[in-house]
Motif scaffolding. Structure first.
Motif, PDB file in Angstrom:
ATOM      1  N   GLY A  49       0.802  -1.219   0.000  1.00 56.05           N
ATOM      2  CA  GLY A  49       0.000   0.000   0.000  1.00 56.05           C
ATOM      3  C   GLY A  49       0.832   1.265   0.000  1.00 56.05           C
ATOM      4  O   GLY A  49       0.333   2.360   0.290  1.00 56.05           O
TER       5      GLY A  49
ATOM      6  N   LEU B  59      -3.163   4.448  -4.589  1.00 52.74           N
ATOM      7  CA  LEU B  59      -4.020   4.001  -5.685  1.00 52.74           C
ATOM      8  C   LEU B  59      -5.373   4.709  -5.680  1.00 52.74           C
ATOM      9  O   LEU B  59      -5.733   5.372  -6.650  1.00 52.74           O
ATOM     10  CB  LEU B  59      -4.231   2.477  -5.603  1.00 52.74           C
ATOM     11  CG  LEU B  59      -2.992   1.580  -5.762  1.00 52.74           C
ATOM     12  CD1 LEU B  59      -3.365   0.113  -5.591  1.00 52.74           C
ATOM     13  CD2 LEU B  59      -2.352   1.791  -7.125  1.00 52.74           C
ATOM     14  N   VAL B  60      -6.118   4.541  -4.581  1.00 52.21           N
ATOM     15  CA  VAL B  60      -7.483   5.075  -4.542  1.00 52.21           C
ATOM     16  C   VAL B  60      -7.451   6.599  -4.705  1.00 52.21           C
ATOM     17  O   VAL B  60      -6.684   7.294  -4.042  1.00 52.21           O
ATOM     18  CB  VAL B  60      -8.196   4.680  -3.233  1.00 52.21           C
ATOM     19  CG1 VAL B  60      -9.583   5.316  -3.150  1.00 52.21           C
ATOM     20  CG2 VAL B  60      -8.312   3.151  -3.136  1.00 52.21           C
TER      21      VAL B  60
ATOM     22  N   ALA C 156      -7.814  -0.756 -13.835  1.00 46.79           N
ATOM     23  CA  ALA C 156      -8.676  -0.815 -12.648  1.00 46.79           C
ATOM     24  C   ALA C 156     -10.064  -1.333 -13.008  1.00 46.79           C
ATOM     25  O   ALA C 156     -10.590  -1.049 -14.093  1.00 46.79           O
ATOM     26  CB  ALA C 156      -8.795   0.583 -12.033  1.00 46.79           C
TER      27      ALA C 156
ATOM     28  N   ALA D 201     -12.277   2.806  -4.277  1.00 46.67           N
ATOM     29  CA  ALA D 201     -12.174   1.821  -3.206  1.00 46.67           C
ATOM     30  C   ALA D 201     -12.966   0.585  -3.637  1.00 46.67           C
ATOM     31  O   ALA D 201     -13.924   0.692  -4.413  1.00 46.67           O
ATOM     32  CB  ALA D 201     -12.751   2.396  -1.918  1.00 46.67           C
ATOM     33  N   ASP D 202     -12.555  -0.579  -3.118  1.00 48.39           N
ATOM     34  CA  ASP D 202     -13.254  -1.840  -3.384  1.00 48.39           C
ATOM     35  C   ASP D 202     -13.270  -2.258  -4.845  1.00 48.39           C
ATOM     36  O   ASP D 202     -14.315  -2.598  -5.397  1.00 48.39           O
ATOM     37  CB  ASP D 202     -14.701  -1.775  -2.845  1.00 48.39           C
ATOM     38  CG  ASP D 202     -14.712  -1.793  -1.332  1.00 48.39           C
ATOM     39  OD1 ASP D 202     -13.951  -2.593  -0.748  1.00 48.39           O
ATOM     40  OD2 ASP D 202     -15.448  -0.975  -0.737  1.00 48.39           O
TER      41      ASP D 202
ATOM     42  N   TRP E 248      -6.336  -5.567  -4.466  1.00 47.14           N
ATOM     43  CA  TRP E 248      -7.731  -5.170  -4.304  1.00 47.14           C
ATOM     44  C   TRP E 248      -7.767  -4.043  -3.288  1.00 47.14           C
ATOM     45  O   TRP E 248      -7.181  -4.158  -2.210  1.00 47.14           O
ATOM     46  CB  TRP E 248      -8.588  -6.364  -3.840  1.00 47.14           C
ATOM     47  CG  TRP E 248     -10.054  -6.055  -4.004  1.00 47.14           C
ATOM     48  CD1 TRP E 248     -10.832  -5.357  -3.112  1.00 47.14           C
ATOM     49  CD2 TRP E 248     -10.894  -6.371  -5.106  1.00 47.14           C
ATOM     50  NE1 TRP E 248     -12.099  -5.222  -3.613  1.00 47.14           N
ATOM     51  CE2 TRP E 248     -12.173  -5.839  -4.825  1.00 47.14           C
ATOM     52  CE3 TRP E 248     -10.698  -7.055  -6.313  1.00 47.14           C
ATOM     53  CZ2 TRP E 248     -13.254  -5.975  -5.712  1.00 47.14           C
ATOM     54  CZ3 TRP E 248     -11.774  -7.186  -7.185  1.00 47.14           C
ATOM     55  CH2 TRP E 248     -13.042  -6.647  -6.882  1.00 47.14           C
ATOM     56  N   THR E 249      -8.446  -2.970  -3.659  1.00 42.52           N
ATOM     57  CA  THR E 249      -8.491  -1.805  -2.761  1.00 42.52           C
ATOM     58  C   THR E 249      -9.629  -2.000  -1.753  1.00 42.52           C
ATOM     59  O   THR E 249     -10.710  -1.441  -1.902  1.00 42.52           O
ATOM     60  CB  THR E 249      -8.708  -0.507  -3.562  1.00 42.52           C
ATOM     61  OG1 THR E 249      -9.900  -0.680  -4.367  1.00 42.52           O
ATOM     62  CG2 THR E 249      -7.547  -0.194  -4.467  1.00 42.52           C
TER      63      THR E 249
ATOM     64  N   GLN F  99      -4.460  -7.142  -0.366  1.00 49.62           N
ATOM     65  CA  GLN F  99      -5.592  -6.286   0.017  1.00 49.62           C
ATOM     66  C   GLN F  99      -5.042  -5.007   0.625  1.00 49.62           C
ATOM     67  O   GLN F  99      -4.264  -5.050   1.558  1.00 49.62           O
ATOM     68  CB  GLN F  99      -6.471  -7.005   1.027  1.00 49.62           C
ATOM     69  CG  GLN F  99      -7.035  -8.296   0.478  1.00 49.62           C
ATOM     70  CD  GLN F  99      -7.930  -9.014   1.480  1.00 49.62           C
ATOM     71  OE1 GLN F  99      -8.545  -8.401   2.332  1.00 49.62           O
ATOM     72  NE2 GLN F  99      -7.976 -10.326   1.363  1.00 49.62           N
ATOM     73  N   ILE F 100      -5.455  -3.918   0.010  1.00 47.00           N
ATOM     74  CA  ILE F 100      -4.902  -2.633   0.447  1.00 47.00           C
ATOM     75  C   ILE F 100      -6.007  -1.802   1.095  1.00 47.00           C
ATOM     76  O   ILE F 100      -7.052  -1.568   0.479  1.00 47.00           O
ATOM     77  CB  ILE F 100      -4.305  -1.886  -0.749  1.00 47.00           C
ATOM     78  CG1 ILE F 100      -3.131  -2.679  -1.299  1.00 47.00           C
ATOM     79  CG2 ILE F 100      -3.864  -0.499  -0.358  1.00 47.00           C
ATOM     80  CD1 ILE F 100      -2.651  -2.185  -2.621  1.00 47.00           C
TER      81      ILE F 100
END
Ligand code: ZN
Ligand code: ZN
Length: 366
Positions: free
Chosen positions: A159, A163-164, A194, A212-213, A241-242, A364-365
């Motif tokens: 992380g 990203l998000v 994405a 997100a997600d 995966w966010t 998983q971030i």
């Protein structure tokens, strides 16, 4: 190194009945000489006669870029000279001529309009058996490049690369920056895809903002040059995966992971290249995702990001020690999501040697 390579090329030419090898832009030229031709309207061409001394025909204004080596002559041509005539002159009466795959048509068309009855062939027939089998030194250079991108992938998984809220293009630019920071001179690609974009294997990172997600597929690599002017490539794919991935995606990813591990394990010396593809594909097909795995399992890698041997149905050539290639199955569900998992692997006497060691799980971030 270059002396040995040129000698091997000449013996391969003699074995195959090729009289002259003509190499212009592309990777064969630097592989044999350490010099990379400028891709321009001015002709650069290495002429390797099976029975004589190689000559590098090069524009006079680019000649200072060439590092002179004892194995070939530099033949500069002036602004008003005809370089095609020069190449014809060097080739002389030799009739079996092999051209590099990426020779520009503007030169090729003039070069095949020769007097006499020459026969034209693909230089790849001569170069493939050389370039596809890496020496210990080449493998260590590929390993160094792979470890460099492993460190970037580890930061992605931790992380540490935002990203998000970022666009795919911004993340791609950041990956490119880190590829250079980690010792590569050149970024070859940095795919960031994405959500539903990950269903397009060669997606061009664009202005879509990462949410997100959702899943984010990152496939990136560059070329790391040595003092000899030769560069070796890296190429890795990891998915994150966010947030917390939904069970359907976890299931898809588990199948992909299992297929990738099985294909890597199958990549032993003597195994036909297509068998490596079949092993992973069978797992994906049995799990019901067969129609979503729309490309071959892998490609060779070396001074080019994609080269021989190809890990694909129809390539029954057995792997030999020193083959270096990607193992990168993918599952792409159009309009929904996609995932790919890619490592570079070397077929070694004591089993498959995976050059990428960074975690293979779906990260998983936060
Ligand atoms: Zn890749
Ligand atoms: Zn690849």
């Amino acid at each position: 190194m270059f002396t040995e390579r040129l000698d091997r090329a000449r013996s391969e030419m003699q074995r195959q009945g090729v009289d002259a090898l003509l190499l212009s832009v592309g990777a064969d030229l630097p592989y044999l000489t350490g010099y990379e031709a400028m891709a321009s309207e001015r002709l650069t061409m290495l002429v390797v006669p099976a029975d004589g001394r190689p000559q590098l025909v090069v524009p006079e204004l680019e000649a200072p870029r060439v590092t002179p080596r004892p194995d070939f002559d530099i033949t500069p041509w002036g602004e008003l000279d005809d370089p095609i005539a020069k190449v014809h002159e060097i080739v002389g009466a030799r009739s079996q001529i092999a051209f590099g795959e990426t020779t520009w048509a503007r030169f090729l068309v003039d070069l095949i309009k020769a007097d006499g009855n020459r026969t034209f062939r693909h230089a790849v027939e001569v170069m493939k058996p050389l370039r596809a089998v890496k020496t210990a030194d080449e493998i260590e250079r590929l390993r160094a490049a792979s470890h460099a991108v492993d460190r970037i992938a580890a930061r992605l998984q931790a992380g540490e690369i935002p990203l998000v809220g970022q666009t795919e293009a911004a993340v791609s630019a950041e990956l490119g920056r880190q590829i250079k920071e980690e010792g590569h001179s050149k970024v070859n690609f940095a795919i960031v895809a994405a959500g539903e974009n990950a269903a397009s294997p060669h997606h061009h990172a664009g202005e879509r903002v990462i949410q997100a997600d959702e899943g984010v597929l990152c496939d990136f690599g560059g070329t790391m040059y040595g003092d000899d002017g030769i560069g070796y490539c890296s190429d890795i794919t990891r998915c994150v995966w966010t947030g917390t991935p939904p069970p359907e995606f976890v299931e898809l990813y588990d199948v992909l992971h299992e297929a990738q591990v099985a294909s890597v394990k199958a990549a032993t010396v003597g195994t036909p290249a297509e068998e490596v593809d079949r092993v992973g594909r069978a797992i994906i097909t049995d799990a019901g995702y067969g129609e979503y795995f729309i490309h071959r399992t892998g490609h060779g890698i070396g001074i080019e990001a994609h080269e021989e041997p190809y890990i694909v149905e129809g390539n029954s050539d057995p792997l030999v020690a020193g083959n270096a290639f990607s193992v990168e199955p993918g599952i792409y569900v159009p309009g929904t999501w996609g995932a790919r998992l890619e490592d570079i692997v070397v077929a070694a006497a004591d089993g498959p040697d995976s050059l990428n060691l960074v975690d293979h799980q779906l990260a998983q971030i936060g």
